[in-house]
Scaffold this motif. Structure first.
Motif, mmCIF file in Angstrom:
data_model
loop_
_atom_site.group_PDB
_atom_site.id
_atom_site.type_symbol
_atom_site.label_atom_id
_atom_site.label_comp_id
_atom_site.label_asym_id
_atom_site.label_seq_id
_atom_site.Cartn_x
_atom_site.Cartn_y
_atom_site.Cartn_z
ATOM 1 N N GLY A 1 3.987 -11.041 -9.194
ATOM 2 C CA GLY A 1 4.074 -9.565 -9.458
ATOM 3 C C GLY A 1 2.787 -8.858 -8.718
ATOM 4 N N ASP A 2 2.089 -9.438 -7.765
ATOM 5 C CA ASP A 2 0.863 -8.862 -7.437
ATOM 6 C C ASP A 2 1.219 -8.053 -5.968
ATOM 7 O OD1 ASP A 2 -0.842 -9.702 -9.420
ATOM 8 O OD2 ASP A 2 -1.012 -11.525 -8.475
ATOM 9 N N LEU A 3 2.400 -8.293 -5.524
ATOM 10 C CA LEU A 3 2.641 -7.576 -4.278
ATOM 11 C C LEU A 3 3.972 -6.400 -4.457
ATOM 12 C CD1 LEU A 3 2.519 -10.278 -1.809
ATOM 13 C CD2 LEU A 3 0.805 -8.689 -2.546
ATOM 14 N N PRO A 4 4.043 -5.503 -5.487
ATOM 15 C CA PRO A 4 4.984 -4.642 -5.650
ATOM 16 C C PRO A 4 5.191 -3.864 -4.234
ATOM 17 C CG PRO A 4 2.988 -3.790 -6.534
ATOM 18 C CD PRO A 4 2.922 -4.997 -6.114
ATOM 19 N N PRO A 5 6.544 -3.434 -3.699
ATOM 20 C CA PRO A 5 7.813 -3.783 -4.694
ATOM 21 C C PRO A 5 8.414 -5.083 -4.002
ATOM 22 C CG PRO A 5 8.103 -2.384 -2.735
ATOM 23 C CD PRO A 5 6.698 -2.687 -2.464
ATOM 24 N N LEU A 6 7.568 -6.095 -3.315
ATOM 25 C CA LEU A 6 7.976 -7.296 -2.829
ATOM 26 C C LEU A 6 8.085 -8.318 -3.837
ATOM 27 C CD1 LEU A 6 6.405 -5.902 -0.318
ATOM 28 C CD2 LEU A 6 6.635 -8.187 0.726
ATOM 29 N N ASN B 1 10.223 5.378 -9.891
ATOM 30 C CA ASN B 1 10.847 4.369 -10.734
ATOM 31 C C ASN B 1 10.514 2.904 -10.181
ATOM 32 O OD1 ASN B 1 12.267 6.354 -12.019
ATOM 33 N ND2 ASN B 1 13.596 6.361 -10.258
ATOM 34 N N ASP B 2 10.503 2.213 -11.106
ATOM 35 C CA ASP B 2 10.144 0.663 -10.875
ATOM 36 C C ASP B 2 11.439 0.161 -9.965
ATOM 37 O OD1 ASP B 2 7.754 0.612 -12.213
ATOM 38 O OD2 ASP B 2 8.802 -0.075 -14.043
ATOM 39 N N GLU C 1 17.154 -1.283 1.116
ATOM 40 C CA GLU C 1 17.147 -0.785 -0.178
ATOM 41 C C GLU C 1 15.897 -0.894 -0.951
ATOM 42 O OE1 GLU C 1 20.358 -2.235 -3.932
ATOM 43 O OE2 GLU C 1 20.425 -2.790 -1.601
ATOM 44 N N TYR C 2 15.053 -2.063 -0.838
ATOM 45 C CA TYR C 2 14.188 -2.415 -1.782
ATOM 46 C C TYR C 2 12.682 -2.207 -1.436
ATOM 47 C CZ TYR C 2 17.580 -4.824 -4.588
ATOM 48 O OH TYR C 2 18.578 -5.143 -5.748
ATOM 49 N N ILE C 3 12.565 -1.930 -0.204
ATOM 50 C CA ILE C 3 11.271 -1.468 0.653
ATOM 51 C C ILE C 3 11.279 0.011 1.145
ATOM 52 C CG2 ILE C 3 9.430 -2.396 2.044
ATOM 53 C CD1 ILE C 3 10.305 -5.178 1.622
ATOM 54 N N ALA D 1 0.687 -1.204 -0.008
ATOM 55 C CA ALA D 1 0.044 -0.046 0.024
ATOM 56 C C ALA D 1 0.873 1.117 -0.013
ATOM 57 C CB ALA D 1 -0.789 -0.087 1.075
ATOM 58 N N ARG D 2 1.925 1.150 0.825
ATOM 59 C CA ARG D 2 2.690 2.474 0.701
ATOM 60 C C ARG D 2 3.485 2.774 -0.564
ATOM 61 N NH1 ARG D 2 4.851 0.209 5.685
ATOM 62 N NH2 ARG D 2 6.477 -0.523 4.778
ATOM 63 N N TYR D 3 3.830 1.696 -1.177
ATOM 64 C CA TYR D 3 4.405 1.762 -2.724
ATOM 65 C C TYR D 3 3.401 2.427 -3.618
ATOM 66 C CZ TYR D 3 6.509 0.370 -7.035
ATOM 67 O OH TYR D 3 6.957 0.217 -8.256
ATOM 68 N N MET D 4 1.972 1.629 -3.446
ATOM 69 C CA MET D 4 1.041 2.196 -4.455
ATOM 70 C C MET D 4 0.484 3.611 -4.359
ATOM 71 S SD MET D 4 -1.505 -1.203 -4.393
ATOM 72 C CE MET D 4 -2.649 -0.783 -5.684
ATOM 73 N N ILE D 5 0.561 4.140 -2.787
ATOM 74 C CA ILE D 5 0.245 5.435 -2.430
ATOM 75 C C ILE D 5 1.295 6.406 -2.969
ATOM 76 C CG2 ILE D 5 0.203 6.923 -0.753
ATOM 77 C CD1 ILE D 5 -1.058 4.660 0.753
ATOM 78 N N ALA D 6 2.549 6.057 -2.913
ATOM 79 C CA ALA D 6 3.746 6.711 -3.657
ATOM 80 C C ALA D 6 3.707 6.759 -4.954
ATOM 81 C CB ALA D 6 4.918 6.263 -3.076
ATOM 82 N N LYS D 7 3.156 5.845 -5.768
ATOM 83 C CA LYS D 7 3.110 5.489 -7.182
ATOM 84 C C LYS D 7 1.980 6.495 -7.466
ATOM 85 C CE LYS D 7 4.998 2.941 -9.919
ATOM 86 N NZ LYS D 7 6.188 3.384 -10.743
ATOM 87 N N ASP D 8 0.830 6.560 -7.062
ATOM 88 C CA ASP D 8 -0.595 7.127 -7.560
ATOM 89 C C ASP D 8 -0.864 8.189 -6.083
ATOM 90 O OD1 ASP D 8 -2.960 7.861 -8.273
ATOM 91 O OD2 ASP D 8 -3.395 5.951 -9.214
ATOM 92 N N PRO D 9 -0.918 9.576 -6.587
ATOM 93 C CA PRO D 9 -1.444 10.314 -5.490
ATOM 94 C C PRO D 9 -3.211 10.180 -5.229
ATOM 95 C CG PRO D 9 -1.182 11.530 -7.317
ATOM 96 C CD PRO D 9 -0.666 10.151 -7.722
ATOM 97 N N ARG D 10 -4.063 9.490 -5.976
ATOM 98 C CA ARG D 10 -5.077 9.073 -5.454
ATOM 99 C C ARG D 10 -5.316 8.419 -4.305
ATOM 100 N NH1 ARG D 10 -7.335 7.263 -11.080
ATOM 101 N NH2 ARG D 10 -5.553 6.090 -11.072
ATOM 102 N N PHE D 11 -4.268 7.416 -4.152
ATOM 103 C CA PHE D 11 -4.442 6.732 -3.077
ATOM 104 C C PHE D 11 -4.146 7.274 -1.696
ATOM 105 C CE2 PHE D 11 -3.380 3.287 -6.628
ATOM 106 C CZ PHE D 11 -4.561 2.925 -6.570
#
Length: 277
Positions: free
Chosen positions: A188-193, A166-167, A157-159, A99-109
């Motif tokens: 691929g359903d749990l980015p960035p894990l 960036n991806d 580093e990765y989380i 969720a933290r990653y998705m929020i950072a990727k999309d300001p609507r979250f």
């Protein structure tokens, strides 16, 4: 801009949207009229109906209002996000780090913390129950990587420090001539894990962990992309040797290994999905 919210509930974080209208579809019954439609990645040992009953039990046992949610399962994050944007569901459930990653990727979250339960999910590897040598080897390496700080470094580093503009960075998994191969399922359903880039290459935290494990075990790691709902079948059919798994937190209403299919064994956890301060 329409706003999408993230709800912290049960074992996970969830996303709520105001986009689109209601779409009753075939999955909604008269008993579900007026319920908030909650998208979730398919549970391997539960149906939508049984998980809905579980949520009702949680509400009866704990001081939390979640029985107003109707779970709707999806086999991929992309399909679930598409349903959210189309207004076919109202919220989606995922883990804190995702969720933290998705929020950072999309300001609507954003995070909606009403009705939250502070459970912490632990990520581990699942493998066939009779594959005891591989389980012991993985447990040994996981403990080594915990003791020497490798898992903390990869988590940072990765989380923790991931730049969501960036991806997650690509990870090179070395090939060892003549070594045995461990086939690992990725969704691929749990980015960035658990992440798969647009060009189809697995990347992110789990891939980095696997690259280190391969080096330490002197084995090749082969990544096999599967749908989330097919993980257990891929494992038991020997299409893969290992899949990523989240250990359900144990409580009076959540039995130990309640989401683990028969014939599957779990390693020690290598990552805890904790709230970052």
């Amino acid at each position: 801009m329409k706003k999408i919210f993230v709800l912290l509930m049960i074992l996970t974080l969830a996303l709520m949207t105001g986009c689109g209208g209601s779409n009753d579809g075939d999955k909604k019954t008269s008993n579900d009229a007026g319920k908030i439609k909650l998208g979730m990645i398919t549970r391997l040992n539960a149906s939508e109906e049984s998980f809905g009953k579980f949520m009702e039990e949680v509400e009866k046992t704990l001081n939390v209002k979640i029985a107003s949610h109707k779970p709707i399962f999806f086999d991929s994050l992309n399909a679930m996000e598409a349903a959210l944007q189309a207004g076919q569901i109202d919220e989606i459930s995922t883990y804190r780090s995702v969720a933290r990653y998705m929020i950072a990727k999309d300001p609507r979250f954003n995070v909606l913390k009403d009705h939250s339960l502070e459970f912490i999910d632990s990520f581990c590897f699942a493998l066939r129950q009779d594959d005891t040598e591989l389980k012991d080897s993985l447990n040994t390496v996981i403990k080594e990587m915990q003791s020497d700080g490798t898992l903390d470094r990869l988590t940072k580093e990765y989380i923790t420090d991931i730049n969501a503009e960036n991806d997650p960075p690509a990870v090179e998994i070395p090939t060892i001539d003549g070594a045995q191969t461990i086939k690992v399922a990725v969704t691929g359903d749990l980015p960035p894990l658990d992440f798969v880039s647009a060009d189809g290459k697995p990347a992110g935290f789990n891939t980095a962990v696997l690259a280190e494990i391969g080096k330490r075990l002197n084995r090749n790691i082969e990544l096999v992309q599967v749908e989330s709902g097919a993980r257990a079948a891929a494992l038991t059919s020997k299409q893969v040797d290992v899949v990523f798994w989240a250990i359900v937190p144990v409580s009076e209403i959540i039995p130990q290994d309640s989401d683990k299919p028969d014939g599957i064994a779990l390693t020690e956890p290598y990552y805890k999905d904790e709230e970052k301060k």
